[in-house]
Design a protein around this motif. Structure first.
Motif, PDB file in Angstrom:
ATOM      1  N   PHE A 145       0.823  -1.203   0.000  1.00 52.21           N
ATOM      2  CA  PHE A 145       0.000   0.000   0.000  1.00 52.21           C
ATOM      3  C   PHE A 145       0.864   1.262   0.000  1.00 52.21           C
ATOM      4  CE2 PHE A 145      -3.040  -3.064   1.729  1.00 52.21           C
ATOM      5  CZ  PHE A 145      -4.192  -2.732   1.033  1.00 52.21           C
ATOM      6  N   LEU A 146       0.523   2.195  -0.880  1.00 49.71           N
ATOM      7  CA  LEU A 146       1.138   3.512  -0.850  1.00 49.71           C
ATOM      8  C   LEU A 146       0.549   4.329   0.290  1.00 49.71           C
ATOM      9  CD1 LEU A 146       0.939   4.225  -4.668  1.00 49.71           C
ATOM     10  CD2 LEU A 146       3.083   4.173  -3.382  1.00 49.71           C
ATOM     11  N   TYR A 170      -0.831  -2.678  -3.613  1.00 45.37           N
ATOM     12  CA  TYR A 170      -2.197  -2.985  -3.186  1.00 45.37           C
ATOM     13  C   TYR A 170      -2.970  -1.667  -3.094  1.00 45.37           C
ATOM     14  CZ  TYR A 170      -0.689  -7.687  -1.665  1.00 45.37           C
ATOM     15  OH  TYR A 170      -0.209  -8.967  -1.624  1.00 45.37           O
ATOM     16  N   GLU A 171      -4.267  -1.721  -3.387  1.00 45.19           N
ATOM     17  CA  GLU A 171      -5.071  -0.513  -3.229  1.00 45.19           C
ATOM     18  C   GLU A 171      -6.529  -0.842  -2.938  1.00 45.19           C
ATOM     19  OE1 GLU A 171      -5.436   2.200  -1.932  1.00 45.19           O
ATOM     20  OE2 GLU A 171      -4.000   3.272  -3.205  1.00 45.19           O
ATOM     21  N   ALA A 172      -7.141  -0.006  -2.117  1.00 47.08           N
ATOM     22  CA  ALA A 172      -8.558  -0.145  -1.784  1.00 47.08           C
ATOM     23  C   ALA A 172      -9.395   0.496  -2.890  1.00 47.08           C
ATOM     24  CB  ALA A 172      -8.842   0.534  -0.447  1.00 47.08           C
ATOM     25  N   ASP A 189       1.646   8.136 -18.984  1.00 43.26           N
ATOM     26  CA  ASP A 189       0.411   7.491 -19.430  1.00 43.26           C
ATOM     27  C   ASP A 189       0.660   6.180 -20.156  1.00 43.26           C
ATOM     28  OD1 ASP A 189      -0.985   9.585 -18.371  1.00 43.26           O
ATOM     29  OD2 ASP A 189      -1.649  10.424 -20.290  1.00 43.26           O
ATOM     30  N   ASP A 190       1.823   6.039 -20.791  1.00 42.23           N
ATOM     31  CA  ASP A 190       2.080   4.882 -21.654  1.00 42.23           C
ATOM     32  C   ASP A 190       2.709   3.685 -20.942  1.00 42.23           C
ATOM     33  OD1 ASP A 190       1.090   6.299 -23.825  1.00 42.23           O
ATOM     34  OD2 ASP A 190       3.054   7.100 -24.370  1.00 42.23           O
ATOM     35  N   ARG A 191       2.902   3.777 -19.636  1.00 42.48           N
ATOM     36  CA  ARG A 191       3.508   2.639 -18.905  1.00 42.48           C
ATOM     37  C   ARG A 191       2.489   1.498 -18.801  1.00 42.48           C
ATOM     38  NH1 ARG A 191       7.726   1.924 -14.884  1.00 42.48           N
ATOM     39  NH2 ARG A 191       8.523   3.956 -15.555  1.00 42.48           N
ATOM     40  N   PRO A 192       2.823   0.284 -19.274  1.00 48.24           N
ATOM     41  CA  PRO A 192       1.900  -0.852 -19.172  1.00 48.24           C
ATOM     42  C   PRO A 192       1.582  -1.177 -17.713  1.00 48.24           C
ATOM     43  CG  PRO A 192       3.649  -1.329 -20.735  1.00 48.24           C
ATOM     44  CD  PRO A 192       4.049  -0.070 -20.022  1.00 48.24           C
ATOM     45  N   ALA A 193       0.336  -1.553 -17.466  1.00 48.34           N
ATOM     46  CA  ALA A 193      -0.089  -1.889 -16.099  1.00 48.34           C
ATOM     47  C   ALA A 193      -1.237  -2.890 -16.153  1.00 48.34           C
ATOM     48  CB  ALA A 193      -0.512  -0.637 -15.345  1.00 48.34           C
ATOM     49  N   VAL A 194      -1.447  -3.564 -15.054  1.00 48.69           N
ATOM     50  CA  VAL A 194      -2.523  -4.554 -14.930  1.00 48.69           C
ATOM     51  C   VAL A 194      -3.198  -4.368 -13.573  1.00 48.69           C
ATOM     52  CG1 VAL A 194      -3.109  -7.013 -14.828  1.00 48.69           C
ATOM     53  CG2 VAL A 194      -1.323  -6.219 -16.401  1.00 48.69           C
ATOM     54  N   LEU A 195      -4.521  -4.383 -13.573  1.00 49.93           N
ATOM     55  CA  LEU A 195      -5.284  -4.345 -12.331  1.00 49.93           C
ATOM     56  C   LEU A 195      -5.954  -5.695 -12.134  1.00 49.93           C
ATOM     57  CD1 LEU A 195      -7.069  -0.866 -12.590  1.00 49.93           C
ATOM     58  CD2 LEU A 195      -4.825  -1.408 -11.672  1.00 49.93           C
ATOM     59  N   ALA A 196      -5.756  -6.277 -10.967  1.00 52.61           N
ATOM     60  CA  ALA A 196      -6.388  -7.555 -10.633  1.00 52.61           C
ATOM     61  C   ALA A 196      -7.304  -7.319  -9.437  1.00 52.61           C
ATOM     62  CB  ALA A 196      -5.339  -8.609 -10.305  1.00 52.61           C
ATOM     63  N   VAL A 228      -5.085  -5.459  -6.733  1.00 52.23           N
ATOM     64  CA  VAL A 228      -3.637  -5.514  -6.872  1.00 52.23           C
ATOM     65  C   VAL A 228      -3.306  -4.736  -8.140  1.00 52.23           C
ATOM     66  CG1 VAL A 228      -1.591  -6.954  -7.172  1.00 52.23           C
ATOM     67  CG2 VAL A 228      -3.498  -7.771  -5.766  1.00 52.23           C
ATOM     68  N   VAL A 229      -2.409  -3.763  -8.018  1.00 53.65           N
ATOM     69  CA  VAL A 229      -2.005  -2.943  -9.160  1.00 53.65           C
ATOM     70  C   VAL A 229      -0.578  -3.326  -9.530  1.00 53.65           C
ATOM     71  CG1 VAL A 229      -1.690  -0.606 -10.037  1.00 53.65           C
ATOM     72  CG2 VAL A 229      -3.473  -1.061  -8.332  1.00 53.65           C
TER      73      VAL A 229
END
Length: 289
Positions: A145-146, A170-172, A189-196, A228-229
């Motif tokens: 968590f940040l 982790y994020e709420a 903006d262009d950085r690849p990311a996945v949210l689960a 999960v980010v």
């Protein structure tokens, strides 16, 4: 070097670290169930939550609360019980103890006291998301968590901009939109990311794209469930470090950091650290003192 010569020492008890499911109760291991049945006491983050798990598996072991707000009070009490020969299982509401959950202080105290600490393997949201993300699985950098305040998030993320590893956060749900916006500011903006989200549960879902796309989508949609980010690492960190503030004076770097959301003092601290100069010197230079 401290060593525990044998786990069969009957003079003291044993501290078992027992992971619990992050959603699907079928992920509880046979060993975890047996351990919770066999120990003398369960130190649980939320006894009401853990009681539901115990009821499901017909476990009647006594519980005691152990969470972030009573750590200082509970640790001496639990250590005394362990030193008297009691076996204690410590568990959090979901996942691995000590990983973004209570546990690390008790483990450190038990190790210091020479009490055997026995970890059990089990569910972990970060690794579960990582292996299905499609991002590079190793090496990875687990953050958790940040901080909640925007300026603290910006400072933390700017220090991670050039990490080459896949990063796990982790994020709420109620903070997800703001966190994605801050990540897009810091990483681009262009950085690849996945949210689960809702891992192992009925509505488990993965959202894949770039940070800008994910930020925009969740600006117009409600976030539900725990997230999960995962953010891809920087494939060319040295070039990014040069390009980031290339050609900018120290004061211009401070101004840029302020535009990105930092307070003046936080921006001066960050730029001073990056350029290996004293914060007080940059403060005087920036304010023309």
């Amino acid at each position: 070097m401290q060593q525990i010569s044998s786990f069969n020492n009957q003079q003291v008890g044993h501290l078992y670290l027992v992971p619990t499911p992050i959603g699907n109760l079928d992920d509880m291991t046979f060993r975890a169930i047996k351990t919770l049945r066999d120990v003398d006491l369960i130190a649980a983050e939320d006894t009401r939550h853990t009681q539901q798990l115990l009821n499901h598996f017909e476990i009647d072991t006594r519980q005691i609360s152990f969470h972030e707000h009573n750590t200082e009070q509970r640790i001496p009490e639990l250590l005394a019980k362990l030193q008297d020969g009691m076996d204690i299982a410590q568990c959090s509401d979901a996942g691995m103890p000590s990983i973004s959950d209570p546990g690390k202080e008790l483990v450190a105290a038990a190790v210091q006291a020479g009490i055997p600490v026995i970890p059990l393997p089990g569910a972990n949201a970060g690794l579960t998301a990582l292996i299905a993300s499609g991002l590079v699985p190793q090496p990875f950098y687990f953050y958790g968590f940040l901080e909640r305040k925007h300026q603290q998030q910006v400072t933390a993320l700017q220090e991670l901009v050039n990490r080459p590893e896949t990063m796990i956060f982790y994020e709420a749900p109620h903070r997800l939109k703001k966190t994605l916006a801050t990540m897009a500011e810091a990483f681009g903006d262009d950085r690849p990311a996945v949210l689960a989200r809702e891992l192992t549960k009925r509505y488990e879902e993965f959202s894949r794209g770039h940070l800008g796309e994910l930020r925009d989508w969740f600006t117009d949609h409600q976030a539900r469930g725990e997230f999960v980010v995962l953010v891809a690492g920087n494939p060319n960190p040295q070039a990014a470090a040069v390009d980031n503030d290339e050609g900018l004076s120290l004061t211009e770097q401070v101004d840029k950091a302020i535009v990105n959301g930092l307070s003046t003092n936080a921006a001066i601290k960050l730029v001073a650290k990056r350029n290996h100069i004293k914060r007080q010197e940059l403060y005087k230079q920036y304010h023309n003192l």
